[in-house]
Design a protein around this motif. Structure first.
Motif, PDB file in Angstrom:
ATOM      1  N   HIS A 159      17.305  -2.371  53.291  1.00 18.03           N
ATOM      2  CA  HIS A 159      17.904  -2.765  54.823  1.00 18.03           C
ATOM      3  C   HIS A 159      18.428  -1.521  55.462  1.00 18.03           C
ATOM      4  O   HIS A 159      17.504  -0.199  55.190  1.00 18.03           O
ATOM      5  CB  HIS A 159      19.185  -3.042  53.985  1.00 18.03           C
ATOM      6  CG  HIS A 159      19.124  -4.131  53.452  1.00 18.03           C
ATOM      7  ND1 HIS A 159      20.290  -4.605  52.404  1.00 18.03           N
ATOM      8  CD2 HIS A 159      18.611  -5.528  53.794  1.00 18.03           C
ATOM      9  CE1 HIS A 159      20.060  -5.850  51.628  1.00 18.03           C
ATOM     10  NE2 HIS A 159      19.555  -6.030  52.985  1.00 18.03           N
ATOM     11  N   ASP A 181      21.033   0.319  56.542  1.00 17.69           N
ATOM     12  CA  ASP A 181      21.323   0.977  56.692  1.00 17.69           C
ATOM     13  C   ASP A 181      21.150   2.233  55.748  1.00 17.69           C
ATOM     14  O   ASP A 181      21.247   3.408  55.116  1.00 17.69           O
ATOM     15  CB  ASP A 181      23.158   1.176  56.054  1.00 17.69           C
ATOM     16  CG  ASP A 181      22.584  -0.118  54.821  1.00 17.69           C
ATOM     17  OD1 ASP A 181      21.861  -1.066  54.616  1.00 17.69           O
ATOM     18  OD2 ASP A 181      24.271   0.036  54.127  1.00 17.69           O
ATOM     19  N   HIS A 224      19.723  -7.303  44.359  1.00 18.71           N
ATOM     20  CA  HIS A 224      20.329  -6.592  44.911  1.00 18.71           C
ATOM     21  C   HIS A 224      20.313  -7.921  45.793  1.00 18.71           C
ATOM     22  O   HIS A 224      19.612  -7.728  46.887  1.00 18.71           O
ATOM     23  CB  HIS A 224      20.035  -5.390  45.974  1.00 18.71           C
ATOM     24  CG  HIS A 224      20.262  -5.360  47.356  1.00 18.71           C
ATOM     25  ND1 HIS A 224      22.122  -5.351  47.530  1.00 18.71           N
ATOM     26  CD2 HIS A 224      20.772  -5.163  48.194  1.00 18.71           C
ATOM     27  CE1 HIS A 224      22.470  -5.066  48.513  1.00 18.71           C
ATOM     28  NE2 HIS A 224      21.686  -4.729  48.929  1.00 18.71           N
ATOM     29  N   ASP A 270      20.991   0.188  46.362  1.00 16.72           N
ATOM     30  CA  ASP A 270      22.400  -0.612  46.043  1.00 16.72           C
ATOM     31  C   ASP A 270      21.969  -1.744  45.259  1.00 16.72           C
ATOM     32  O   ASP A 270      20.622  -2.511  44.764  1.00 16.72           O
ATOM     33  CB  ASP A 270      22.379  -1.860  47.223  1.00 16.72           C
ATOM     34  CG  ASP A 270      22.619  -0.979  48.466  1.00 16.72           C
ATOM     35  OD1 ASP A 270      22.826   0.157  48.662  1.00 16.72           O
ATOM     36  OD2 ASP A 270      22.720  -1.602  49.704  1.00 16.72           O
ATOM     37  N   PHE A 318      27.738  -9.312  48.144  1.00 15.89           N
ATOM     38  CA  PHE A 318      26.384  -8.970  48.111  1.00 15.89           C
ATOM     39  C   PHE A 318      25.948  -8.327  47.413  1.00 15.89           C
ATOM     40  O   PHE A 318      25.431  -7.641  48.205  1.00 15.89           O
ATOM     41  CB  PHE A 318      26.931  -8.698  49.726  1.00 15.89           C
ATOM     42  CG  PHE A 318      27.758  -9.501  50.225  1.00 15.89           C
ATOM     43  CD1 PHE A 318      27.452 -11.185  51.173  1.00 15.89           C
ATOM     44  CD2 PHE A 318      29.085  -8.831  51.346  1.00 15.89           C
ATOM     45  CE1 PHE A 318      28.674 -12.058  51.045  1.00 15.89           C
ATOM     46  CE2 PHE A 318      30.109  -9.919  51.532  1.00 15.89           C
ATOM     47  CZ  PHE A 318      30.019 -10.961  51.890  1.00 15.89           C
ATOM     48  N   HIS A 378      25.973  -5.560  45.106  1.00 15.84           N
ATOM     49  CA  HIS A 378      27.051  -4.675  44.920  1.00 15.84           C
ATOM     50  C   HIS A 378      27.752  -4.492  44.112  1.00 15.84           C
ATOM     51  O   HIS A 378      28.475  -5.554  43.126  1.00 15.84           O
ATOM     52  CB  HIS A 378      28.237  -4.543  45.848  1.00 15.84           C
ATOM     53  CG  HIS A 378      26.804  -4.211  47.596  1.00 15.84           C
ATOM     54  ND1 HIS A 378      25.980  -2.877  47.116  1.00 15.84           N
ATOM     55  CD2 HIS A 378      26.896  -4.825  48.543  1.00 15.84           C
ATOM     56  CE1 HIS A 378      25.967  -3.207  48.779  1.00 15.84           C
ATOM     57  NE2 HIS A 378      25.973  -4.602  49.772  1.00 15.84           N
ATOM     58  N   HIS A 429      28.033   5.075  48.216  1.00 13.65           N
ATOM     59  CA  HIS A 429      27.995   3.771  48.816  1.00 13.65           C
ATOM     60  C   HIS A 429      29.248   3.104  49.174  1.00 13.65           C
ATOM     61  O   HIS A 429      29.750   2.219  49.716  1.00 13.65           O
ATOM     62  CB  HIS A 429      26.967   2.261  48.224  1.00 13.65           C
ATOM     63  CG  HIS A 429      26.303   1.444  49.567  1.00 13.65           C
ATOM     64  ND1 HIS A 429      26.983   0.622  49.315  1.00 13.65           N
ATOM     65  CD2 HIS A 429      25.599   1.735  50.387  1.00 13.65           C
ATOM     66  CE1 HIS A 429      26.163   0.067  50.110  1.00 13.65           C
ATOM     67  NE2 HIS A 429      24.849   0.138  50.729  1.00 13.65           N
ATOM     68  N   LYS A 431      32.583   1.985  50.605  1.00 13.32           N
ATOM     69  CA  LYS A 431      32.032   0.537  52.085  1.00 13.32           C
ATOM     70  C   LYS A 431      33.462   0.869  52.388  1.00 13.32           C
ATOM     71  O   LYS A 431      34.918   0.606  52.008  1.00 13.32           O
ATOM     72  CB  LYS A 431      32.089  -0.995  51.786  1.00 13.32           C
ATOM     73  CG  LYS A 431      30.640  -0.443  51.902  1.00 13.32           C
ATOM     74  CD  LYS A 431      30.340  -2.570  51.665  1.00 13.32           C
ATOM     75  CE  LYS A 431      29.094  -2.998  51.252  1.00 13.32           C
ATOM     76  NZ  LYS A 431      28.443  -3.088  53.232  1.00 13.32           N
TER      77      LYS A 431
END
Ligand SMILES: Nc1ncnc2c1ncn2[C@@H]1O[C@@H]2COP(=O)(O)O[C@H]2[C@H]1O
Length: 329
Positions: free
Chosen positions: A109, A111, A190, A213, A260, A262, A293, A295
């Protein structure tokens, strides 16, 4: 009579010597227990949208400059922050080219890899480590000679061979080049069946565990976290594991169908209770857990911190890393 005094005197000297020896040994032992094994310099700490502060953690044995970069969402902005904080006393370029010996990428991903891609023209020759699926995604979608030059040593187009793309076999311990550390990769779920990776990094007889993640086993319908906890429980029990980097992306209010892949504070505690059950009651008391992580928005991050504080019934030493600020494990 005189001999009797002498005997007592010798005995008390010996006794004092013995006591001193025991005290010094105990002190040395407790210092050894507390001595740090790893240094960490976070280059980016958040999940989500802030492109100057996305997941990337430098990890090195204490007193060395042999860093491995765990994920590489943000690189340059993090190095600059660390230089401002006087963590590094050399140029940005020197940190990038000389101190970072390689990259461990948990999943493809953006990020978690955009810093690696953007900085690659300025970087030096080194190894990028990832499991097969992640490596293939990086080769086919990023370093493919179309979206970006192929700085790797395999894959599409014309490989420039700056980076050695080293595929990690799950569960196999391999050395991290130009460091004294080794790594073993474990799969994470994930958004099942999409995978991410946990890296168990070893230096001497101590370890640090970094998770990319991951969703909770219950939501992911997976046993991957359970398998990871089973593998590391003996290291927790023996106090060889110095800390776990693990994500908490959303507060508890986030519905399962919008996780998603997480964790929330509820799910983190649930998972760490599984680890404690395997390692033994009380083994996570004062254990370092580095929360990654988080958010945005900011109000969610505040909520996550409040929730973790009230739910921390394991006595975890919860650490919130800050970009460019060094800490020890
Ligand atoms: N089905 C979806 N709908 C909306 N957003 C999503 C969906 N799947 C993934 N995302 C977002 O895309 C992001 C990719 O990176 P993250 O896994 O950190 O977090 C993810 C979510 O924020």
């Amino acid at each position: 009579m005189k001999f009797a005094f002498l005997k007592i005197d010798i005995m008390s000297h010996f006794g004092r010597f013995l006591l001193c020896f025991i005290l010094i040994s105990l002190n040395a032992f407790s210092q050894k227990e507390q001595k740090s094994s790893f240094q960490v310099v976070p280059l980016g700490i958040k999940g989500g949208i802030d492109e100057k502060n996305l997941s990337a953690y430098l990890l090195a044995p204490t007193d060395t400059k042999d860093f491995i970069c765990l994920d590489a969402g943000t690189v340059n902005a993090g190095i600059e922050k660390a230089i401002q904080n006087k963590v590094f006393k050399v140029s940005t370029s020197e940190v990038l080219r000389k101190y970072i010996k390689g990259y461990l990428i948990s999943h493809a991903h953006l990020d978690h890899v955009s810093g690696l891609i953007i900085n690659s023209p300025a970087d030096s020759s080194k190894t990028v480590y990832a499991t097969q699926k992640c490596m293939e995604m990086m080769e086919n979608h990023y370093f493919n000679d179309q979206t970006w030059a192929n700085f790797g040593d395999k894959g599409p187009g014309f490989p420039l061979k700056k980076y050695h793309f080293q595929t990690l076999n799950l569960g196999e311990e391999i050395p991290l080049s130009h460091t004294s550390m080794t790594v073993k990769a474990f799969p994470l779920s994930h958004v099942n069946p999409f995978e991410s990776t946990a890296f168990l990094v070893k230096n001497g007889d101590t370890y640090a565990l970094y998770l990319g993640d991951t969703g909770p086993d219950a939501v992911e319908k997976s046993d991957k976290l359970n398998a990871l906890w089973t593998a590391v429980a003996p290291l927790v029990k023996n106090k060889q594991l110095k800390g776990i980097f693990i994500e908490v992306s959303f507060p508890n209010e986030q519905p399962d169908q919008f996780l998603f892949g997480h964790l929330t504070p509820n799910y983190l505690m649930k998972e760490l209770h599984v680890l404690e059950d395997l390692a033994g009651k009380g083994t996570l008391n004062n254990f370092k857990v580095i929360i990654t992580h988080l958010k945005p928005p900011a109000k969610n991050i505040i909520k996550i911190k409040e929730q973790l504080k009230t739910q921390n019934d394991l006595g975890l030493n919860i650490i919130y890393p800050e970009q460019g600020k060094k800490f020890e494990l």
